[in-house]
Write an enzyme that holds these catalytic residues in place. Structure first.
Site, short mmCIF file in Angstrom:
data_model
loop_
_atom_site.label_atom_id
_atom_site.label_comp_id
_atom_site.label_asym_id
_atom_site.label_seq_id
_atom_site.Cartn_x
_atom_site.Cartn_y
_atom_site.Cartn_z
N HIS A 90 0.87 -1.19 0.00
CA HIS A 90 0.00 0.00 0.00
C HIS A 90 0.90 1.24 0.00
O HIS A 90 0.73 2.14 -0.79
CB HIS A 90 -0.92 -0.02 1.22
CG HIS A 90 -1.84 1.17 1.31
ND1 HIS A 90 -2.92 1.23 2.12
CD2 HIS A 90 -1.82 2.36 0.67
CE1 HIS A 90 -3.54 2.41 1.98
NE2 HIS A 90 -2.87 3.11 1.11
N GLU A 146 0.78 8.05 -3.60
CA GLU A 146 1.72 7.61 -2.54
C GLU A 146 3.00 8.45 -2.58
O GLU A 146 3.55 8.78 -1.53
CB GLU A 146 2.04 6.12 -2.70
CG GLU A 146 0.86 5.21 -2.37
CD GLU A 146 0.36 5.36 -0.94
OE1 GLU A 146 1.17 5.33 -0.01
OE2 GLU A 146 -0.86 5.50 -0.76
N HIS A 150 3.46 10.62 0.71
CA HIS A 150 4.47 10.02 1.61
C HIS A 150 5.90 10.10 1.06
O HIS A 150 6.83 10.43 1.80
CB HIS A 150 4.11 8.56 1.88
CG HIS A 150 2.73 8.37 2.41
ND1 HIS A 150 2.40 8.63 3.72
CD2 HIS A 150 1.58 7.96 1.80
CE1 HIS A 150 1.09 8.37 3.91
NE2 HIS A 150 0.58 7.97 2.77
P1 AMP Z 1 -3.24 6.57 1.81
O1 AMP Z 1 -3.64 8.02 1.74
O2 AMP Z 1 -1.75 6.35 1.66
O3 AMP Z 1 -3.83 5.84 2.97
O4 AMP Z 1 -3.90 5.88 0.48
C1 AMP Z 1 -5.29 5.81 0.33
C2 AMP Z 1 -5.65 5.98 -1.15
O5 AMP Z 1 -5.08 4.90 -1.89
C3 AMP Z 1 -7.15 5.93 -1.41
O6 AMP Z 1 -7.44 6.85 -2.44
C4 AMP Z 1 -7.38 4.51 -1.88
O7 AMP Z 1 -8.51 4.42 -2.73
C5 AMP Z 1 -6.10 4.25 -2.64
N1 AMP Z 1 -5.78 2.81 -2.70
C6 AMP Z 1 -5.48 2.00 -1.67
N2 AMP Z 1 -5.22 0.76 -2.09
C7 AMP Z 1 -5.34 0.77 -3.45
C8 AMP Z 1 -5.18 -0.19 -4.47
N3 AMP Z 1 -4.82 -1.45 -4.23
N4 AMP Z 1 -5.40 0.19 -5.75
C9 AMP Z 1 -5.73 1.45 -6.03
N5 AMP Z 1 -5.88 2.43 -5.12
C10 AMP Z 1 -5.69 2.10 -3.83
#
Ligand code: AMP
Length: 252
Positions: A90, A146, A150
């Site tokens: 992730h 990401e 991050h």
């Molecule tokens: P974060 O802000 O790092 O927690 O990431 C969350 C974001 O990542 C949200 O927009 C989710 O819809 C997206 N996300 C999480 N897992 C996946 C995945 N496997 N494929 C596509 N988008 C993802």
């Protein structure tokens, strides 16, 4: 050249170009110069990156797909077999020991070209289930997100950041694949992953994510696994002893 001057009073030193100084003053002067040099050297070292550790977050795609089942995303309807037996990346998140984290540290956006050499690995180990084809509109979106949120706080370049995340991919214990669509004991899962693994569940019992912590060098390179700090461990949301392992929706 420094020399004791025969003509000088005892306890004094003659420094060429300077007036005669007493031994005490000379020692004091030397001490100040040495201290200043040491301080200068310290300040020349690269500054420590502004975070304490990395959290490596791995998510379980069948659960992510179940949660978003009405979307009909291609990675959910046509998943790789690998995603049934393995949690995938992730994100690699810089964090502080108090459980908070820096985010969106610079406005630098991801240059998709820089990760093209890593693409085949990314598609398997860090999939964006929302878009599987490189020509699809949202193909790079997950990695762009990401990176911006991050990666820009890591102190690493884009290629190094994604390469480091792939390098630290956390393998999934067989227990998950063996119980695909079934249940596992939380104690067994924790033991298989190693202590200090943080388990994240949907609705207290559906495995959704696991998190581990990694040390970091002053330049932001991830190091070996370390115990997660208390606030990160407190993110454990699997409150049941029986943890349920989702399966991808069956396609007729
Ligand atoms: P974060 O802000 O790092 O927690 O990431 C969350 C974001 O990542 C949200 O927009 C989710 O819809 C997206 N996300 C999480 N897992 C996946 C995945 N496997 N494929 C596509 N988008 C993802």
């Amino acid at each position: 050249m420094i020399r004791h001057d025969d003509d000088a009073d005892e306890g004094s030193i003659k420094v060429p170009g300077l007036k005669q100084v007493s031994t005490h003053r000379f020692l004091l002067l030397s001490l100040i110069i040495i201290t200043m040099s040491v301080l200068k050297l310290v300040s020349l070292r690269p500054p420590k990156v502004g975070f304490d550790l990395y959290v490596m977050s791995m998510s379980y795609q069948p659960e992510f797909c179940y949660k978003n089942r009405h979307e009909g995303w291609p990675g959910c309807t046509h998943p790789l077999d690998f995603w049934k037996s393995h949690l995938t990346i992730h994100g690699l998140w810089p964090e502080y020991v108090d459980g908070t984290w820096p985010q969106f540290c610079t406005p630098e956006i991801l240059d998709n070209e820089t990760i093209s050499p890593l693409l085949s690995q990314m598609e398997q180990y860090w999939p964006n289930v929302k878009a599987l084809e490189p020509t699809a509109k949202h193909f790079y979106e997950f990695w762009q997100h990401e990176w911006s949120k991050h990666g820009t706080c890591s102190g690493l370049g884009q290629k190094e950041y994604f390469g480091a995340a792939l390098h630290h991919f956390v393998d999934t214990p067989n227990l998950v694949a063996q119980n695909y669509g079934g249940v596992v004991n939380k104690t067994d899962l924790l033991e298989a992953y190693g202590h200090h693994t943080v388990l994240v569940c949907q609705a207290k019992q559906w495995l959704s994510e696991i998190r581990i912590c990694l040390g970091a060098t002053t330049e932001g390179e991830p190091l070996q696994r370390v115990a997660c700090p208390k606030p990160t461990e407190a993110e454990d949301s699997c409150q049941e002893e029986q943890i349920r392992i989702a399966r991808f929706p069956e396609i007729q």
